[in-house]
Scaffold this motif. Structure first.
Motif, short mmCIF file in Angstrom:
data_model
loop_
_atom_site.label_atom_id
_atom_site.label_comp_id
_atom_site.label_asym_id
_atom_site.label_seq_id
_atom_site.Cartn_x
_atom_site.Cartn_y
_atom_site.Cartn_z
N ALA A 1 30.85 38.00 47.91
CA ALA A 1 30.36 39.36 48.17
C ALA A 1 31.41 40.43 47.91
CB ALA A 1 29.86 39.47 49.62
N ARG A 2 32.67 40.10 48.13
CA ARG A 2 33.69 41.13 47.92
C ARG A 2 34.33 41.02 46.55
NH1 ARG A 2 39.37 39.79 49.74
NH2 ARG A 2 39.08 37.55 49.97
N ARG A 3 34.02 39.94 45.82
CA ARG A 3 34.55 39.78 44.46
C ARG A 3 33.43 39.33 43.52
NH1 ARG A 3 39.50 36.03 46.49
NH2 ARG A 3 37.69 34.76 46.93
N PRO A 4 32.38 40.14 43.35
CA PRO A 4 31.24 39.70 42.54
C PRO A 4 31.50 39.73 41.05
CG PRO A 4 30.88 41.93 43.31
CD PRO A 4 32.13 41.45 43.98
N ARG A 5 32.43 40.58 40.60
CA ARG A 5 32.76 40.70 39.18
C ARG A 5 34.27 40.58 39.04
NH1 ARG A 5 28.29 43.23 36.52
NH2 ARG A 5 29.62 44.00 34.84
N GLN A 6 34.70 39.67 38.16
CA GLN A 6 36.12 39.40 38.04
C GLN A 6 36.52 39.24 36.58
OE1 GLN A 6 37.84 36.56 40.89
NE2 GLN A 6 35.79 36.29 41.72
N SER A 7 37.77 39.57 36.31
CA SER A 7 38.34 39.31 35.00
C SER A 7 38.84 37.87 34.95
CB SER A 7 39.51 40.25 34.74
OG SER A 7 40.59 39.94 35.62
N LEU A 8 39.23 37.43 33.77
CA LEU A 8 39.80 36.09 33.63
C LEU A 8 41.03 35.95 34.52
CD1 LEU A 8 40.23 33.33 32.31
CD2 LEU A 8 41.33 34.51 30.38
N SER A 9 41.88 36.95 34.53
CA SER A 9 43.09 36.90 35.36
C SER A 9 42.75 36.80 36.84
CB SER A 9 43.96 38.14 35.11
OG SER A 9 44.42 38.17 33.78
N ASP A 10 41.70 37.51 37.27
CA ASP A 10 41.27 37.44 38.66
C ASP A 10 40.86 36.02 39.03
OD1 ASP A 10 41.62 40.17 39.02
OD2 ASP A 10 39.55 40.63 38.44
N VAL A 11 40.04 35.42 38.18
CA VAL A 11 39.54 34.08 38.46
C VAL A 11 40.70 33.09 38.49
CG1 VAL A 11 38.11 32.19 37.60
CG2 VAL A 11 37.25 34.54 37.54
N ALA A 12 41.62 33.20 37.55
CA ALA A 12 42.77 32.30 37.53
C ALA A 12 43.58 32.43 38.82
CB ALA A 12 43.64 32.59 36.31
N ARG A 13 43.80 33.66 39.24
CA ARG A 13 44.59 33.88 40.45
C ARG A 13 43.85 33.37 41.70
NH1 ARG A 13 45.10 38.71 39.75
NH2 ARG A 13 43.41 39.54 41.05
N ASN A 14 42.56 33.60 41.79
CA ASN A 14 41.81 33.23 42.99
C ASN A 14 41.51 31.74 43.09
OD1 ASN A 14 41.68 35.88 43.96
ND2 ASN A 14 39.91 36.35 42.69
N THR A 15 41.66 31.01 41.99
CA THR A 15 41.43 29.57 42.02
C THR A 15 42.71 28.76 41.92
OG1 THR A 15 41.14 29.52 39.61
CG2 THR A 15 39.15 29.76 40.97
N GLY A 16 43.81 29.40 41.53
CA GLY A 16 45.04 28.66 41.33
C GLY A 16 45.10 27.93 40.01
N LEU A 17 44.15 28.21 39.12
CA LEU A 17 44.12 27.59 37.80
C LEU A 17 44.93 28.41 36.81
CD1 LEU A 17 40.29 26.78 37.61
CD2 LEU A 17 42.13 25.19 38.20
#
Length: 274
Positions: A41-57
């Protein structure tokens, strides 16, 4: 309470765990699921960098999973931004459609909410959280909207405490060892000894009241839902604004209705499980 206060502990976390040592553990699947869980709900749209940071990938790994999910229709993208599509709901629907509790609970929730003029819900325990699997909302009383699939920390909720109180001792010990207890409001209970004492009281009396511990102004009462064998399968609650009912009124007016509904739902569940 902000949206960030109620994000599941698993959301946005890295997927590395002791389970990865198992020969049956498929790490690529775990990583793909972590990408889906990174959106909330607080991160519905993310960039590639966001997803990498939030998953640790790594960015390269996150990119592969994101574009695979785009190809499968679970994620959409434009201008280097990614978001989930409604197809993700199919994953949860598979669970809900196989859960008799959901269909059985709905008419009971509707009758209970009609009688009391308050919102009612059913939830199950999933790891450290409760997950809503049934809901009738009469009025909006929280800063965050509650829907099917909403998660809250179990220790801070009435339904969570009902479910925790029913756990075998070793499972409760494991839960408490793995859970960072912290007060979500000034009224919150966040000390292990006090929580254990409260859970013992809940188990003995068969219901639970949580007074403004999840969010200021919110009071809720919950009771267990049992299967045919007597095991606690879910929890049923009624939530209301603190200004509408005093603690004494909760006990005298809401809890009897709640317990009657929990018994009726348990009886229906027992018939289905024959």
């Amino acid at each position: 309470m902000t949206h960030g206060d109620v994000v599941s502990p698993s959301a946005g976390a890295t997927v590395e765990s002791d389970r990865s040592a198992s020969p049956d553990f498929v790490q690529s699947l775990a990583r793909g699921l972590s990408v889906i869980r990174a959106f909330d709900a607080r991160r519905p749209r993310q960039s590639l960098s966001d997803v990498a940071r939030n998953t640790g990938l790594t960015r390269a790994t996150a990119r592969r999973f994101l574009h695979t999910l785009v190809e499968l229709g679970y994620v959409d993208t434009a201008d280097s931004v990614f978001w989930l599509t409604p197809r993700v709901l199919d994953l949860g629907y598979s669970y809900l459609s196989a859960l008799p509790l959901t269909d059985l609970a709905q008419p009971h929730l509707e009758k209970l909410s009609t009688r009391l003029g308050e919102s009612s819900s059913v939830a199950v325990l999933d790891g450290a959280d409760i997950v809503y699997v049934g809901r009738v909302q009469v009025r909006r009383i929280m800063t965050i909207g509650i829907t099917i699939g909403t998660r809250f920390p179990a220790y801070a909720t009435s339904m969570g405490r009902v479910l925790l109180a029913a756990l075998p001792a070793e499972d409760l010990d494991a839960y408490l060892d793995a859970t960072d207890l912290r007060a979500l409001t000034p009224h919150g209970l966040a000390e292990e000894g006090a929580l254990r004492a409260e859970l013992s009281r809940v188990a003995e009396q068969g219901w639970c009241v949580v007074d403004q511990e999840l969010e200021p102004g919110l009071r809720s009462v919950a009771a267990p839902v049992h299967d045919r064998g007597g095991a606690v399968r879910a929890a049923l609650n009624v939530s209301t604004h603190a200004a509408r009912y005093s603690p004494e009124q909760l006990h005298d007016e809401l809890i009897p209705e709640l317990l009657a509904t929990a018994r009726a739902l348990s009886a229906d569940l027992a018939i289905v499980n024959r």
